[in-house]
Motif scaffolding. Structure first.
Motif: not given
Ligand code: AQP
Length: 341
Positions: A15, A24-25, A28, A114, A133, A193
């Motif tokens: 993360v 959400g983190n 998920g 993304q 990334y 989420v």
């Protein structure tokens, strides 16, 4: 190819320390990290090298790394069982990242949604790191020869890219099954989420509106207020799951309730069929406070002892390096990069 067969069943995930962890983190990804510890060897990273793909204030970044470590611990990631560390302390991430840059193709990266979302309209001004990334993310995973990667749905495309990079390396250097092709593990109930203010946008740390997300550090009043103000429609809750289809905000809140209570969406719909949001929202707020309150308290307890957090990160980094160093050494060897020491 015998996919991943001879590889240790290992989980890797990370993360970014870019702000408070949100619901959400948690639903998920991180809650799943905790559960997977029972069945896998787990490596959980705080991906600070990913965070700097956009400008971070040094003091804020340092604080966020420790806060995220505290959040992992508070959620139940166990440093005795899992390696917890920040990415920049294990140089193999950056080293393998460079190697994989030479394997990944521009065309593959050009398809990453993304990057398009995060770079926005002015792509010329985005950092090269932001574009790159997903390759660093592939290096994170492959440095541990991880076989499973728990993520939210937004990261699925990046894991597919990681598989493509791993397969290309294996094929180009004729080293069958050198890297396993990692499997994404996505929790279906809370895979995505959504924002509390806009059911079409995912809940995100970088959303300028704090009301759009529930942070793991929010107190009971803040959680209740955010849920009370969450965008909804005027209809009562439906009596079938299909009835949620054209109602993104209602679907999101019902999904959150189901995930927090470890229930199916069907069970929640049955329980609240025909009820107004005036009834459902307070029930959801009570549930969220009951589940998240203890995590916030634990986080504060850990943050009161920063040297303990730093010790955990140092030990975790050592443990991670012990796995990644031989892998990167082998990669160099396979590619013909001479090592004389
Ligand atoms: N809304 C979400 N629903 C479900 N899962 C989510 N994840 C993120 N948002 C949701 C999952 O959390 C893990 C860590 O994500 P991250 O912080 O490394 O990066 P992100 O996906 O970019 O998360 P944010 O909140 O949107 O951060 P910012 O705003 O800084 O970019 C990943 O497994 C992700 O899938």
């Amino acid at each position: 190819m015998t996919e991943g067969k001879q590889h240790v069943q290992r989980v890797f995930s990370g993360v970014q320390p870019t702000g408070n962890l949100h619901l959400g983190n948690y639903l998920g990804a991180v809650r799943n990290f905790v559960r997977l510890q029972d069945d896998y060897e787990c490596v959980y990273c705080i991906v600070d090298l990913h965070a700097i793909t956009v400008r971070q204030e040094p003091e804020t970044l340092r604080r966020s790394i420790r806060e995220l470590a505290a959040a992992y611990l508070a959620c139940g990631v166990d440093p005795q069982r899992s390696a917890i560390f920040n990415q920049s302390q294990v140089s193999q991430h950056a080293e393998l990242g460079w190697v994989l840059n030479c394997i990944a193709r521009m065309g593959w990266l050009n398809r990453m949604t993304q990057f398009k979302e995060k770079a926005g309209k002015d792509r010329e001004k985005a950092s090269v790191g932001l574009y790159d990334y997903p390759v660093l993310q592939a290096a994170d995973i492959l440095a541990y020869r991880a076989t499973h990667v728990p993520i939210g749905e937004d990261q699925k495309q990046h894991i597919e890219l990681c598989r493509d990079i791993a397969a290309k390396f294996n094929n180009d250097y004729e080293v069958e099954d050198f890297f396993p092709l990692p499997e994404p593990l996505i929790q279906s109930a809370a895979a995505r989420v959504m924002s509390l203010r806009d059911g079409s946008k995912k809940m995100s740390k970088s959303d300028p509106s704090d009301a759009s997300r529930i942070n793991l550090t929010d107190d009971a009043d803040q959680i209740a207020k955010k849920i009370r103000k969450a965008k909804t429609d005027p209809e009562p809750l439906p009596d079938t799951v299909e009835g949620l289809e054209e109602r993104p905000e209602a679907r999101n809140l019902v999904g959150i309730y189901a995930a927090l209570n470890d229930q199916s969406v069907e069970a929640v719909v049955t329980e609240f069929a025909g009820k107004q949001f005036g009834t459902f929202k307070p029930a959801l707020a009570d549930l969220a406070v009951a589940k998240l309150g203890p995590i916030a308290e634990e986080m504060q307890r850990h943050l009161a002892d920063l040297s303990h957090i730093d010790e955990i990160l140092a030990k975790g980094a050592e443990r991670a390096e012990a796995i990644a160093e031989p892998v990167v050494r082998e990669v160099y060897d396979v590619m013909g990069l001479l090592r004389t020491r």
